[in-house]
Design a protein around this motif. Structure first.
Motif, PDB file in Angstrom:
ATOM      1  N   VAL A 114      -9.339   4.867  -3.256  1.00 56.29           N
ATOM      2  CA  VAL A 114      -8.274   4.000  -3.754  1.00 56.29           C
ATOM      3  C   VAL A 114      -8.091   4.402  -5.209  1.00 56.29           C
ATOM      4  O   VAL A 114      -8.959   4.160  -6.047  1.00 56.29           O
TER       5      VAL A 114
ATOM      6  N   TYR B  20     -12.017  -4.564  -1.362  1.00 56.19           N
ATOM      7  CA  TYR B  20     -12.833  -3.467  -0.837  1.00 56.19           C
ATOM      8  C   TYR B  20     -13.610  -3.878   0.415  1.00 56.19           C
ATOM      9  O   TYR B  20     -13.779  -3.065   1.330  1.00 56.19           O
TER      10      TYR B  20
ATOM     11  N   VAL C 258       0.854  -1.185   0.000  1.00 55.69           N
ATOM     12  CA  VAL C 258       0.000   0.000   0.000  1.00 55.69           C
ATOM     13  C   VAL C 258       0.887   1.230   0.000  1.00 55.69           C
ATOM     14  O   VAL C 258       1.829   1.322   0.788  1.00 55.69           O
TER      15      VAL C 258
ATOM     16  N   LEU D 253      -6.007   0.017  -7.832  1.00 56.56           N
ATOM     17  CA  LEU D 253      -6.047  -1.293  -7.184  1.00 56.56           C
ATOM     18  C   LEU D 253      -5.658  -2.328  -8.210  1.00 56.56           C
ATOM     19  O   LEU D 253      -6.290  -2.446  -9.260  1.00 56.56           O
TER      20      LEU D 253
END
Length: 83
Positions: free
Chosen positions: A75, A58, A28, A78
Motif C-alpha cells: 500500500v 491493514y 482504492v 493510506l
C-alpha cells in the motif's frame, strides 16, 4: 493461471475494508502492479488514533497481502478520515 487484474484487486480491497469497518467508504486505486493507494472515510475513526485507524485497515486487507502469490504487494499511500 494469470494474476488477477489490478481493477479486480482494487474492488476486493474496497469490499474487504467496507465489510470490516461498517459505515466506511473506501476508494482504492492501483498505483502500479500490486501497489495500491487507499482512502478510507469512516465516522468510527473519530475516537481512534491515526495508528489505530491504519491498523484497522491493514487488518481488513491482510488476507490479500499474505503469501508469495498475494495480489497486494504494498500500500503506497493510506489516508484515513472521519469525513
Amino acid at each position: 493461471m494469470s494474476p488477477p487484474a489490478d481493477s479486480d484487486v482494487s474492488e476486493r480491497l474496497r469490499r474487504a475494508i467496507e465489510e470490516a469497518l461498517p459505515g466506511a467508504r473506501a476508494q482504492v486505486a492501483s498505483a502500479s502492479p500490486g501497489h495500491f493507494e487507499i482512502l478510507v472515510v469512516a465516522e468510527a475513526f473519530a475516537e481512534r488514533s491515526r495508528l489505530e485507524q491504519h491498523r484497522a485497515v491493514y487488518a481488513a486487507i491482510a488476507p490479500l497481502m499474505e503469501g508469495e502469490s498475494a495480489p497486494v504487494h504494498a500500500v503506497d499511500r493510506l489516508e484515513t478520515r472521519t469525513s
